[in-house]
Design a protein around this motif. Structure first.
Motif, PDB file in Angstrom:
ATOM      1  N   ALA A  92      45.967  61.143  55.007  1.00  0.00           N
ATOM      2  CA  ALA A  92      46.300  60.055  55.922  1.00  0.00           C
ATOM      3  C   ALA A  92      46.133  58.695  55.253  1.00  0.00           C
ATOM      4  N   GLY A  93      45.583  58.683  54.044  1.00  0.00           N
ATOM      5  CA  GLY A  93      45.376  57.444  53.319  1.00  0.00           C
ATOM      6  C   GLY A  93      44.537  57.690  52.086  1.00  0.00           C
ATOM      7  N   THR A  94      44.311  56.621  51.328  1.00  0.00           N
ATOM      8  CA  THR A  94      43.547  56.711  50.080  1.00  0.00           C
ATOM      9  C   THR A  94      42.409  55.697  50.103  1.00  0.00           C
ATOM     10  N   ILE A  95      41.244  56.133  49.627  1.00  0.00           N
ATOM     11  CA  ILE A  95      40.050  55.292  49.552  1.00  0.00           C
ATOM     12  C   ILE A  95      39.766  54.959  48.096  1.00  0.00           C
ATOM     13  N   PHE A  96      39.495  53.682  47.827  1.00  0.00           N
ATOM     14  CA  PHE A  96      39.075  53.238  46.499  1.00  0.00           C
ATOM     15  C   PHE A  96      37.654  52.689  46.584  1.00  0.00           C
ATOM     16  N   ASP A  97      36.863  52.938  45.542  1.00  0.00           N
ATOM     17  CA  ASP A  97      35.590  52.236  45.374  1.00  0.00           C
ATOM     18  C   ASP A  97      35.932  50.917  44.693  1.00  0.00           C
ATOM     19  N   ALA A  98      36.577  50.048  45.454  1.00  0.00           N
ATOM     20  CA  ALA A  98      37.071  48.777  44.926  1.00  0.00           C
ATOM     21  C   ALA A  98      36.744  47.680  45.922  1.00  0.00           C
ATOM     22  N   SER A  99      36.594  46.473  45.416  1.00  0.00           N
ATOM     23  CA  SER A  99      36.281  45.320  46.255  1.00  0.00           C
ATOM     24  C   SER A  99      37.398  44.293  46.121  1.00  0.00           C
ATOM     25  N   ARG A 100      37.857  43.770  47.249  1.00  0.00           N
ATOM     26  CA  ARG A 100      38.893  42.744  47.201  1.00  0.00           C
ATOM     27  C   ARG A 100      38.385  41.467  46.544  1.00  0.00           C
ATOM     28  N   VAL A 101      37.064  41.276  46.516  1.00  0.00           N
ATOM     29  CA  VAL A 101      36.487  40.126  45.818  1.00  0.00           C
ATOM     30  C   VAL A 101      36.738  40.245  44.313  1.00  0.00           C
ATOM     31  N   ILE A 102      36.696  41.468  43.805  1.00  0.00           N
ATOM     32  CA  ILE A 102      36.841  41.705  42.363  1.00  0.00           C
ATOM     33  C   ILE A 102      38.294  41.940  41.972  1.00  0.00           C
TER      34      ILE A 102
ATOM     35  N   GLN B 280      38.192  54.238  31.024  1.00  0.00           N
ATOM     36  CA  GLN B 280      37.251  53.242  30.506  1.00  0.00           C
ATOM     37  C   GLN B 280      37.907  52.114  29.706  1.00  0.00           C
ATOM     38  N   PRO B 281      38.910  52.388  28.850  1.00  0.00           N
ATOM     39  CA  PRO B 281      39.530  51.276  28.120  1.00  0.00           C
ATOM     40  C   PRO B 281      40.139  50.225  29.051  1.00  0.00           C
ATOM     41  N   ARG B 282      40.701  50.677  30.164  1.00  0.00           N
ATOM     42  CA  ARG B 282      41.314  49.716  31.096  1.00  0.00           C
ATOM     43  C   ARG B 282      40.248  49.016  31.939  1.00  0.00           C
ATOM     44  N   ASN B 283      39.195  49.719  32.288  1.00  0.00           N
ATOM     45  CA  ASN B 283      38.077  49.053  32.961  1.00  0.00           C
ATOM     46  C   ASN B 283      37.500  47.962  32.066  1.00  0.00           C
ATOM     47  N   ALA B 284      37.388  48.267  30.776  1.00  0.00           N
ATOM     48  CA  ALA B 284      36.853  47.284  29.824  1.00  0.00           C
ATOM     49  C   ALA B 284      37.740  46.048  29.770  1.00  0.00           C
ATOM     50  N   MET B 285      39.054  46.259  29.822  1.00  0.00           N
ATOM     51  CA  MET B 285      39.965  45.115  29.809  1.00  0.00           C
ATOM     52  C   MET B 285      39.801  44.283  31.076  1.00  0.00           C
ATOM     53  N   LEU B 286      39.603  44.934  32.220  1.00  0.00           N
ATOM     54  CA  LEU B 286      39.371  44.206  33.463  1.00  0.00           C
ATOM     55  C   LEU B 286      38.170  43.271  33.333  1.00  0.00           C
ATOM     56  N   LEU B 287      37.074  43.784  32.779  1.00  0.00           N
ATOM     57  CA  LEU B 287      35.853  42.982  32.641  1.00  0.00           C
ATOM     58  C   LEU B 287      36.016  41.860  31.629  1.00  0.00           C
ATOM     59  N   THR B 288      36.652  42.158  30.502  1.00  0.00           N
ATOM     60  CA  THR B 288      36.679  41.193  29.396  1.00  0.00           C
ATOM     61  C   THR B 288      37.815  40.187  29.495  1.00  0.00           C
ATOM     62  N   LYS B 289      39.009  40.660  29.847  1.00  0.00           N
ATOM     63  CA  LYS B 289      40.199  39.803  29.796  1.00  0.00           C
ATOM     64  C   LYS B 289      40.581  39.211  31.143  1.00  0.00           C
ATOM     65  N   VAL B 290      40.263  39.930  32.223  1.00  0.00           N
ATOM     66  CA  VAL B 290      40.694  39.479  33.559  1.00  0.00           C
ATOM     67  C   VAL B 290      39.570  38.732  34.268  1.00  0.00           C
ATOM     68  N   LEU B 291      38.400  39.366  34.367  1.00  0.00           N
ATOM     69  CA  LEU B 291      37.275  38.751  35.066  1.00  0.00           C
ATOM     70  C   LEU B 291      36.452  37.837  34.162  1.00  0.00           C
ATOM     71  N   ASN B 292      36.556  38.039  32.851  1.00  0.00           N
ATOM     72  CA  ASN B 292      35.827  37.224  31.865  1.00  0.00           C
ATOM     73  C   ASN B 292      34.315  37.308  32.066  1.00  0.00           C
ATOM     74  N   VAL B 293      33.839  38.524  32.356  1.00  0.00           N
ATOM     75  CA  VAL B 293      32.393  38.748  32.468  1.00  0.00           C
ATOM     76  C   VAL B 293      31.933  39.786  31.434  1.00  0.00           C
TER      77      VAL B 293
ATOM     78  N   LEU C  79      29.988  35.931  40.403  1.00  0.00           N
ATOM     79  CA  LEU C  79      30.816  37.015  40.928  1.00  0.00           C
ATOM     80  C   LEU C  79      29.958  38.021  41.681  1.00  0.00           C
ATOM     81  N   GLY C  80      28.809  38.369  41.122  1.00  0.00           N
ATOM     82  CA  GLY C  80      27.906  39.304  41.786  1.00  0.00           C
ATOM     83  C   GLY C  80      27.456  38.778  43.145  1.00  0.00           C
ATOM     84  N   ASP C  81      27.189  37.481  43.218  1.00  0.00           N
ATOM     85  CA  ASP C  81      26.766  36.891  44.485  1.00  0.00           C
ATOM     86  C   ASP C  81      27.873  37.007  45.523  1.00  0.00           C
ATOM     87  N   ARG C  82      29.126  36.759  45.114  1.00  0.00           N
ATOM     88  CA  ARG C  82      30.247  36.872  46.057  1.00  0.00           C
ATOM     89  C   ARG C  82      30.423  38.311  46.528  1.00  0.00           C
TER      90      ARG C  82
END
Length: 461
Positions: A203-213, A379-392, A434-437
């Protein structure tokens, strides 16, 4: 949190046995149970024991575990010298979990007469186990996707879905890590064997994802694949967002050392439960840490076997005199540790990580920047999210260099940059903001809390 009084529903959670997958759905079980909804978690006996050892949830009276034996499976050791780091040694254990199909049906047969609706939340790799949900009129199933929305969007894009990319996405695509070497051939074959077109009965899909991130990527996936009756639910972070002081006398002894350290002065190092590192690489990491002269906690465990309770464990050798040279500057730990509590401690100022999605979410939630060292899978794409997109985060080793030994010089340089350079200080500030948000989003009225409340209201309708 809005509680549901005397619920007329029951939730059945069907996790995949890999620790990273187990971890996420057990934390989601905790969140749902807090709404006064009974949650039934079905696992194999081996992996139920593993789950309760590492993430004890038995204190919640609303979470009920159903452990079922499966045929014996081989549990070979991981290969630290393998060219591809995907945990092929776990595949027999993964295959054994497919024997839960009948126990799962038996559980549904027991629950469906008792409640108005049974809500099944299943890891997408457990599709073969839950495919019979279509036989029950009052069962509603939701598929859980264990990767980040960022990684998920690019998987959809590569499969030919979605609209043309905007300028930002086109720029990311040019640097996007390939899937080459992310999976072993056996890994690809196992994943293919679980494909039972889950969306036909979800009926739908659940992600362990945050719209803040990842708000942009959650929106993009919704546009690509959720225009009809199905819905995407971004319910993360699943992990706790507040760390309370633990008065338990059995609290890990490492906290005695951590309490003595200055704020943001300690680098935490862990490569997760599925990565096995060669002896040669361990030597380079150790010497790089030693020469950096930075405080550290290094979790030096081998990757999990299919059955973690089998006794034979690889003995990992550190350089001669390493512990004496490091002295009180660092700890090497070989057992299971409470990672979230370590990341949430005031003394922890950086995290050298394989960038599994659990670790990424925990580091972001706790406001800790990452030294990224991706190994396999998403993991390689998660790493890109942290380093290139979020800059953390910053790379220890870019995915294009995955076949190269990381020298002690590189380890020393990255550790120093992250922990004591102006660049590292600024990155720590961004991570903290970011963590605070993210933490505020989980409070009453926050965007993540509202979405979780909405999901619970939807399945309880």
């Amino acid at each position: 949190m809005a509680a549901v009084d005397q619920p007329n529903i029951a939730v059945v959670v069907v996790p995949f046995p890999a620790q990273g997958h187990l971890n996420q759905l057990l934390h989601l079980s905790r969140l749902i149970a807090a709404y006064n909804i009974p949650v039934h978690v079905i696992t194999t006996t081996t992996h139920g024991r593993q789950a309760n050892t590492r993430i004890p949830l038995s204190l919640s009276t609303n979470i009920h575990f159903h452990h079922h034996p499966t045929p014996h499976f081989p549990s070979p050791p991981p290969d630290p010298t393998a060219a591809t780091k995907f945990p092929t040694q776990l595949i027999p254990a993964f295959q054994s979990a497919m024997h839960l199909r009948q126990p799962f049906n038996d559980l549904l047969s027991t629950l469906t007469p008792l409640v108005k609706r049974v809500v099944v939340i299943f890891d997408y790799l457990m599709g073969p186990v839950v495919q019979d949900v279509i036989l029950y009129a009052n069962v509603e199933a939701y598929m859980f996707s264990c990767c980040s929305a960022f990684a998920g969007f690019w998987y959809y894009h590569e499969a030919g879905g979605g609209a043309p990319l905007d300028e930002e996405l086109a720029g990311i695509l040019k640097e996007l890590p390939t899937n080459e070497d992310c999976y072993s051939m056996e890994g690809y074959q196992f994943i293919a064997s679980t494909d039972v077109s889950c969306k036909k009965f979800s009926a739908g899909t659940i992600f362990d994802a945050s719209r803040v991130i990842e708000g942009k990527y959650i929106d993009l996936i919704e546009q690509v694949d959720y225009q009809d009756t199905q819905k995407l639910w971004a319910l993360g972070p699943f992990n706790p967002v507040e760390i309370t002081s633990d008065p338990n006398p059995k609290r890990h002894i490492l906290f005695d050392w951590l309490e003595k350290q200055a704020p943001d002065s300690v680098l935490y190092i862990s490569f997760g439960t599925t990565t096995s590192i060669s002896n040669e690489q361990i030597q380079e990491i150790a010497l790089g840490l030693q020469e950096s002269k930075q405080k550290f906690i290094w979790v030096l465990r081998d990757a999990d076997k299919g059955d973690i309770f089998e006794c034979e464990i690889r003995k990992i050798e550190l350089p001669g005199g390493f512990k004496e040279q490091v002295g009180e500057h660092g700890l090497v730990v070989v057992d299971w540790v409470p990672q979230l509590e370590i990341l949430g401690h005031r003394a922890t100022g950086g995290f050298m990580s394989h960038c599994g999605w659990n670790s990424c979410m925990e580091s972001v939630t706790m406001g800790v920047p990452v030294a990224a060292w991706p190994m396999h899978s998403d993991q390689p794409r998660n790493a890109m999210l942290l380093t290139k997109v979020l800059n953390v985060g910053m790379y220890v080793r870019d995915w294009t260099q995955r076949k190269e030994l990381v020298s002690l010089k590189v380890v020393k340089e990255v550790v120093t940059r992250l922990m004591v350079s102006d660049e590292g200080v600024e990155m720590r500030k961004r991570a903290a903001e970011l963590g605070d948000r993210v933490r505020r989003s989980m409070m009453d009225g926050g965007i993540a809390r509202v979405e979780l409340d909405s999901f619970v209201a939807h399945v309880s309708r």
